[in-house]
Design a protein around this motif. Structure first.
Motif, PDB file in Angstrom:
ATOM      1  N   GLY A  74      39.143  27.414  41.844  1.00  0.00           N
ATOM      2  CA  GLY A  74      37.843  27.902  41.395  1.00  0.00           C
ATOM      3  C   GLY A  74      37.713  27.911  39.890  1.00  0.00           C
ATOM      4  O   GLY A  74      37.014  28.749  39.315  1.00  0.00           O
ATOM      5  N   PHE A  75      38.398  26.977  39.250  1.00  0.00           N
ATOM      6  CA  PHE A  75      38.385  26.981  37.782  1.00  0.00           C
ATOM      7  C   PHE A  75      36.987  26.690  37.239  1.00  0.00           C
ATOM      8  O   PHE A  75      36.565  27.270  36.252  1.00  0.00           O
ATOM      9  N   LEU A  76      36.274  25.765  37.871  1.00  0.00           N
ATOM     10  CA  LEU A  76      34.896  25.535  37.441  1.00  0.00           C
ATOM     11  C   LEU A  76      34.022  26.622  38.038  1.00  0.00           C
ATOM     12  O   LEU A  76      34.068  26.883  39.239  1.00  0.00           O
ATOM     13  N   GLN A  77      33.258  27.261  37.170  1.00  0.00           N
ATOM     14  CA  GLN A  77      32.325  28.303  37.623  1.00  0.00           C
ATOM     15  C   GLN A  77      30.949  27.938  37.088  1.00  0.00           C
ATOM     16  O   GLN A  77      30.827  27.284  36.052  1.00  0.00           O
ATOM     17  N   GLU A  78      29.927  28.400  37.784  1.00  0.00           N
ATOM     18  CA  GLU A  78      28.566  28.175  37.311  1.00  0.00           C
ATOM     19  C   GLU A  78      28.393  28.904  35.978  1.00  0.00           C
ATOM     20  O   GLU A  78      28.563  30.118  35.901  1.00  0.00           O
ATOM     21  N   ILE A  79      28.082  28.165  34.930  1.00  0.00           N
ATOM     22  CA  ILE A  79      27.793  28.776  33.640  1.00  0.00           C
ATOM     23  C   ILE A  79      26.269  28.854  33.523  1.00  0.00           C
ATOM     24  O   ILE A  79      25.598  27.816  33.434  1.00  0.00           O
ATOM     25  N   PRO A  80      25.705  30.069  33.549  1.00  0.00           N
ATOM     26  CA  PRO A  80      24.257  30.172  33.418  1.00  0.00           C
ATOM     27  C   PRO A  80      23.853  29.743  32.012  1.00  0.00           C
ATOM     28  O   PRO A  80      24.593  29.951  31.056  1.00  0.00           O
ATOM     29  N   LEU A  81      22.684  29.117  31.899  1.00  0.00           N
ATOM     30  CA  LEU A  81      22.285  28.526  30.624  1.00  0.00           C
ATOM     31  C   LEU A  81      21.104  29.275  30.017  1.00  0.00           C
ATOM     32  O   LEU A  81      20.249  29.802  30.737  1.00  0.00           O
ATOM     33  N   ALA A  82      21.029  29.261  28.687  1.00  0.00           N
ATOM     34  CA  ALA A  82      19.949  29.939  27.982  1.00  0.00           C
ATOM     35  C   ALA A  82      18.591  29.342  28.347  1.00  0.00           C
ATOM     36  O   ALA A  82      17.572  30.025  28.325  1.00  0.00           O
ATOM     37  N   CYS A  83      18.581  28.056  28.699  1.00  0.00           N
ATOM     38  CA  CYS A  83      17.325  27.374  29.034  1.00  0.00           C
ATOM     39  C   CYS A  83      16.958  27.570  30.500  1.00  0.00           C
ATOM     40  O   CYS A  83      15.977  27.006  30.982  1.00  0.00           O
ATOM     41  N   GLY A  84      17.723  28.367  31.218  1.00  0.00           N
ATOM     42  CA  GLY A  84      17.519  28.496  32.662  1.00  0.00           C
ATOM     43  C   GLY A  84      18.398  27.490  33.375  1.00  0.00           C
ATOM     44  O   GLY A  84      18.842  26.505  32.790  1.00  0.00           O
ATOM     45  N   GLY A  85      18.675  27.760  34.644  1.00  0.00           N
ATOM     46  CA  GLY A  85      19.576  26.874  35.375  1.00  0.00           C
ATOM     47  C   GLY A  85      21.026  27.189  35.051  1.00  0.00           C
ATOM     48  O   GLY A  85      21.327  28.159  34.323  1.00  0.00           O
ATOM     49  N   ALA A  86      21.894  26.386  35.594  1.00  0.00           N
ATOM     50  CA  ALA A  86      23.326  26.606  35.402  1.00  0.00           C
ATOM     51  C   ALA A  86      24.049  25.294  35.599  1.00  0.00           C
ATOM     52  O   ALA A  86      23.532  24.387  36.254  1.00  0.00           O
ATOM     53  N   ALA A  87      25.227  25.186  35.000  1.00  0.00           N
ATOM     54  CA  ALA A  87      26.053  23.999  35.217  1.00  0.00           C
ATOM     55  C   ALA A  87      27.495  24.451  35.360  1.00  0.00           C
ATOM     56  O   ALA A  87      27.939  25.350  34.636  1.00  0.00           O
ATOM     57  N   PRO A  88      28.234  23.862  36.289  1.00  0.00           N
ATOM     58  CA  PRO A  88      29.639  24.239  36.410  1.00  0.00           C
ATOM     59  C   PRO A  88      30.403  23.884  35.134  1.00  0.00           C
ATOM     60  O   PRO A  88      30.236  22.790  34.588  1.00  0.00           O
ATOM     61  N   GLY A  89      31.192  24.825  34.660  1.00  0.00           N
ATOM     62  CA  GLY A  89      31.992  24.603  33.462  1.00  0.00           C
ATOM     63  C   GLY A  89      33.300  25.368  33.558  1.00  0.00           C
ATOM     64  O   GLY A  89      33.519  26.119  34.514  1.00  0.00           O
ATOM     65  N   PRO A  90      34.169  25.192  32.559  1.00  0.00           N
ATOM     66  CA  PRO A  90      35.465  25.885  32.592  1.00  0.00           C
ATOM     67  C   PRO A  90      35.286  27.405  32.595  1.00  0.00           C
ATOM     68  O   PRO A  90      34.408  27.920  31.907  1.00  0.00           O
ATOM     69  N   SER A  91      36.105  28.093  33.382  1.00  0.00           N
ATOM     70  CA  SER A  91      36.058  29.563  33.379  1.00  0.00           C
ATOM     71  C   SER A  91      37.137  30.067  32.437  1.00  0.00           C
ATOM     72  O   SER A  91      36.869  30.306  31.259  1.00  0.00           O
ATOM     73  N   ALA A  92      38.349  30.242  32.905  1.00  0.00           N
ATOM     74  CA  ALA A  92      39.429  30.739  32.053  1.00  0.00           C
ATOM     75  C   ALA A  92      40.756  30.259  32.606  1.00  0.00           C
ATOM     76  O   ALA A  92      40.896  30.090  33.815  1.00  0.00           O
ATOM     77  N   SER A 107      34.897  37.344  33.475  1.00  0.00           N
ATOM     78  CA  SER A 107      33.598  37.299  34.150  1.00  0.00           C
ATOM     79  C   SER A 107      32.514  36.788  33.214  1.00  0.00           C
ATOM     80  O   SER A 107      32.614  36.916  31.997  1.00  0.00           O
ATOM     81  N   ILE A 108      31.508  36.207  33.821  1.00  0.00           N
ATOM     82  CA  ILE A 108      30.275  35.869  33.097  1.00  0.00           C
ATOM     83  C   ILE A 108      29.242  36.902  33.500  1.00  0.00           C
ATOM     84  O   ILE A 108      28.931  37.048  34.683  1.00  0.00           O
ATOM     85  N   ARG A 109      28.741  37.640  32.528  1.00  0.00           N
ATOM     86  CA  ARG A 109      27.762  38.684  32.807  1.00  0.00           C
ATOM     87  C   ARG A 109      26.372  38.300  32.342  1.00  0.00           C
ATOM     88  O   ARG A 109      25.383  38.838  32.778  1.00  0.00           O
ATOM     89  N   ARG A 110      26.311  37.373  31.384  1.00  0.00           N
ATOM     90  CA  ARG A 110      24.998  36.901  30.935  1.00  0.00           C
ATOM     91  C   ARG A 110      25.167  35.527  30.274  1.00  0.00           C
ATOM     92  O   ARG A 110      26.246  35.205  29.773  1.00  0.00           O
TER      93      ARG A 110
END
Lengths: 408, 410
Positions: B346-364, B374-377
């Protein structure tokens, strides 16, 4: 550098260091420099493999003379424990009992096999922070794969974006994922210690080298996941900056890096060169056009750099406000006056090889105290310190363990 | 804030409670701030009104749609941060920054020395007013030393570190090819990662010494510190290094690409010979010792590539690892993140984007059993949290915020 009489930041913290080779030792030498009491535990018949890396002064090839080991193991106490022996396991547990952190980076399953799984370690020291560092991570279908750090340049995709665009992917030189993981481990342990100081809670942390590498490639990862694009080798490029490359200089295999990021830099660059006619070529008038014609531009820049040493180019461009610097080999890096001025190389006295440099932690604290540095231990050098002074064993007990081959 | 406080309680990172002010642009310091924020620290990012962090304009962009909130790099580097705009060169801007620093544990500054002085953020000035502040200064060459006013960045650091001179590590490249930086922005990321470690070191030092700290990080030193063995080879053995790979990481060709392996120990060699089907050439006595093999390296690689032409890199990887041979495929980034291992964790997690939407990216790369990442915002839009921070937290009256906006201060 240290404040007189001030305790070091990690004084009072003890680390049971089962790690070896590169990433783990790289992390724990920093913790030692920060003031933690790092107890490096080596098997008397299976010491750290890096004692055998062939980086030696002429005529010294023994396991106490490797520069690889010395540069990775400063500021630690070294002891030997054969923890595959039942009495050795007991001794390892006595070290764990007085430790705040335990760290290991063995091949998958080794700690479990000898009886030092997290559950067993926690039974001895309930609030311990235990770090397991491995190539692939401690869970997952390929967790047991065997690796060397350099091979993870391949697996992680780092090599796929490294190289000359026209020649395909190339390997990143030297070690990279290993020291990167070492840094990551240091951050991990400090964060876990910060939490433990506030709450008293220890925990297990699983660290993956592959993931530590992918963390630093996010623009490529997300260009793939969001846009379906798969990047190839990038050369010396960054975005559409140009000129932005490494250029040949006077001397054999001498090079200078020049980075012109924007129009302001370009004006400064042209001025520094005294505005030869080609700098006014319309192909080079704006950034995008320079980037599109970068091969022609690079050839012209190289004609200019070739007449000069890397140092001359650097000084001339820096004076005009352009980012430039030599592509150093190890000898030149070690002689750099700026690194020297900042005390980046610290000489420590080693009982076998004498005074040798190590690299300090790559930052400085003011007022500090900064780091404490002493030479890497010889095999079992601090057995008495660890077993008698720290664990409080008596001489007869130590002697008995030595006779049984549990310690050296 | 009620919702985010609840979310924070649901997933308390190890750095929960730390308060960080980030005055920085680009890659290195924002990455440092992100690492702290993702582990629970509260990070308030201050951007220049109007222009914001130039990283907002760096591609690639989400769905290839350029915009101030859609840079994938910016979005990755600024997760979990509150974003405000402030012109700290103005009197009101300096005053508001001062009030933010009053409650802060850490100031992260990134940029040139001259900007630091112009903005009045030098540590000597700050330590008087904020005696417990840990000021982290990440500059191209550090706060001291003969190059402190020089210009730097990714390319210059990668090459001055001595890493570039060793790259690419391919033996058969013509010598007139230039040294290379590793792909991406490794010098800057390593500097940011190191700055995060240095920040925590500074905080522990503050606790031990009872006073704040100035943490001086040169963007050059972190990557240079990766070259400890390179340095030792020079100091101990007089070898200054070259773009050759010794025995490590050699790329070998196969049916559909390339793979890399390192057969250091004798048992690995025996396993390799078995995988190759015990060819006659391997019976030669020279191949029975590591020293002998290294003399015949070129020949060995040729033999292995002849065999490998019949297999894919994935097949060779699986066959090799089944025999405990350290062998890996040369992956693209796509193949790396799609690999069974990376996916399963589960290394790739949905990274929410400032423009709306999300893209899977590196977590930790670290999985804390008790205090998870965690991603909180998402990364903030420019000035997104001005109201919340200036009015809500600092008690600035609405009218004054409006006036500050008119004056271009926020």
């Amino acid at each position: 550098m240290a404040l007189e009489g001030m305790p070091l930041p990690l004084s009072g913290v003890t680390i049971a260091d089962f790690s070896w080779v590169l990433a783990g030792p790289r992390c724990t030498e920093w913790l030692g420099a920060m003031g933690a009491r790092v107890i490096k535990i080596e098997g008397p018949r299976r010491p750290d493999q890096y004692r055998n890396v062939a980086i030696h002064e002429p005529g010294h090839t023994d396991h106490e003379s490797s520069g690889a080991f010395h540069t990775l193991n400063y500021s630690k106490l070294g002891c030997t424990v054969d923890f595959t022996h039942p009495k050795g396991l007991g001794l390892a547990k006595r070290i764990i009992a007085i430790s705040d952190v335990a760290i290991e980076n063995f091949a998958y399953g080794v700690m479990e096999k000898v009886g030092l799984s997290y559950e067993e370690v926690r039974a001895v020291r309930p609030d311990i922070i235990m770090i397991g560092s491995s190539a692939m991570g401690k869970a997952g279908p390929d967790k047991a794969h065997v690796a060397y750090g350099q091979l993870l340049h391949s697996f992680s995709g780092l090599n796929s974006v490294t190289g000359y665009p026209e020649r395909g992917p190339s390997t990143v030189g030297g070690t990279y994922t290993d020291p990167l993981t070492g840094n990551t481990l240091a951050f991990t342990i400090l964060a876990a210690l910060w939490h433990r100081r506030r709450t008293g809670q220890g925990q297990y942390v699983d660290v993956s080298m592959v993931e530590a590498t992918l963390m630093q490639l996010p623009e490529y990862v997300m260009d793939y996941t969001a846009n379906g694009r798969v990047a190839g080798p990038q050369g010396n490029a960054e975005g559409v900056a140009a000129p932005h490359n490494c250029y040949p200089c006077q001397g054999e295999d001498k090079w200078v890096a020049i980075a012109v990021y924007n129009q302001e830099d370009w004006e400064a660059f042209s001025h520094a060169l005294d505005q030869p006619a080609w700098t006014r070529d319309p192909r080079f008038a704006d950034q995008l056009s320079r980037f599109q014609h970068r091969e022609a531009l690079d050839a012209l820049v190289a004609q200019w750099t070739r007449q000069r040493t890397a140092e001359e180019v650097t000084v001339q461009l820096q004076a005009a406000g352009v980012a430039a610097g030599p592509s150093y080999n190890a000898a030149e890096m070690y002689a750099d006056p700026h690194l020297k001025d900042r005390g980046f190389f610290v000489e420590v006295e080693h009982p076998v090889v004498g005074r040798k440099p190590i690299m300090r932690m790559p930052w400085l604290l003011e007022p500090g105290p900064n780091g404490q540095y002493w030479a890497a231990p010889t095999l079992g050098q601090h057995n008495d310190v660890v077993f008698r002074d720290i664990l409080g064993m008596d001489a007869a007990e130590v002697l008995a363990l030595r006779d049984e081959g549990v310690i050296l | 804030m009620a919702e985010s406080a609840e979310q924070q309680n649901a997933a308390p990172g190890p750095l929960l409670g730390l308060r960080v002010i980030e005055r920085a642009t680009g890659v290195s310091v924002p990455y440092c701030g992100k690492l702290l924020a993702d582990l629970g620290a509260e990070v308030i990012k201050i951007e220049q009104p109007g222009t914001g962090d130039p990283a907002r304009r760096v591609g690639p962009f989400y769905h290839d749609q350029p915009g101030p909130d859609s840079s994938l790099l910016f979005n990755y580097l600024n997760t979990n941060k509150l974003g405000v705009t402030l012109d700290v060169a103005t009197q009101l801007g300096a005053e508001l920054l001062g009030r933010l620093l009053q409650d802060a544990d850490v100031l992260l500054f990134g940029g040139e020395l001259r900007e630091m002085e112009a903005q009045g953020l030098g540590y000597a000035r700050l330590r008087e007013r904020y005696p417990r502040l840990v000021g982290v200064y990440v500059t191209p060459f550090g706060l001291t030393g003969p190059y402190r006013d020089r210009w730097g960045g990714e390319l210059v650091s990668a090459h001055m570190s001595a890493l570039g001179y060793l790259t690419p590590g391919d033996k058969d490249l013509p010598q007139d090819m230039p040294p290379l930086k590793p792909g991406g922005r490794q010098a800057l990321f390593v500097a940011g990662q190191t700055a995060a470690t240095a920040t925590l070191h500074g905080l522990f030092a503050r606790e031990a010494a009872g006073q704040g700290q100035c943490v001086d990080v040169s963007e050059l030193e972190p990557l240079t510190s990766f070259q400890f063995m390179n340095m030792a080879r020079w100091v101990y053995a007089g070898d200054p290094g070259a773009r050759s790979n010794r025995e490590f990481g050699r790329m070998l060709k196969c049916k559909d690409g390339a793979f890399a392996m390192l057969v250091g120990q004798d048992h690995m060699w025996a396993a390799l010979v078995d995988m190759l089907g015990h060819p006659d050439w391997a019976d030669n006595p020279d191949y029975q010792t590591r020293a002998g093999r290294s003399l015949r390296q070129q020949e060995t690689w040729r033999h292995i590539e002849e065999w490998a032409a019949g297999y894919t890199k994935e097949e060779i990887y699986r066959m090799g690892q089944a025999r405990r041979i350290p062998v890996f495929p040369e992956n693209t980034i796509a193949e790396a993140v799609d690999s069974a291992q990376v996916r399963s964790r589960g290394f790739l997690q949905e990274i929410p984007l400032a423009c709306g939407g999300a893209a899977p990216g590196p977590s930790a790369p670290y999985q804390f059993a008790e205090t998870p990442w965690s991603i909180r915002r998402p990364a903030p839009r420019l000035g997104q949290h001005n109201q919340e921070v200036f009015c809500g937290r600092l008690g600035l009256p609405q009218a004054e915020l409006a006036a500050a906006f008119e004056a271009g201060v926020v």
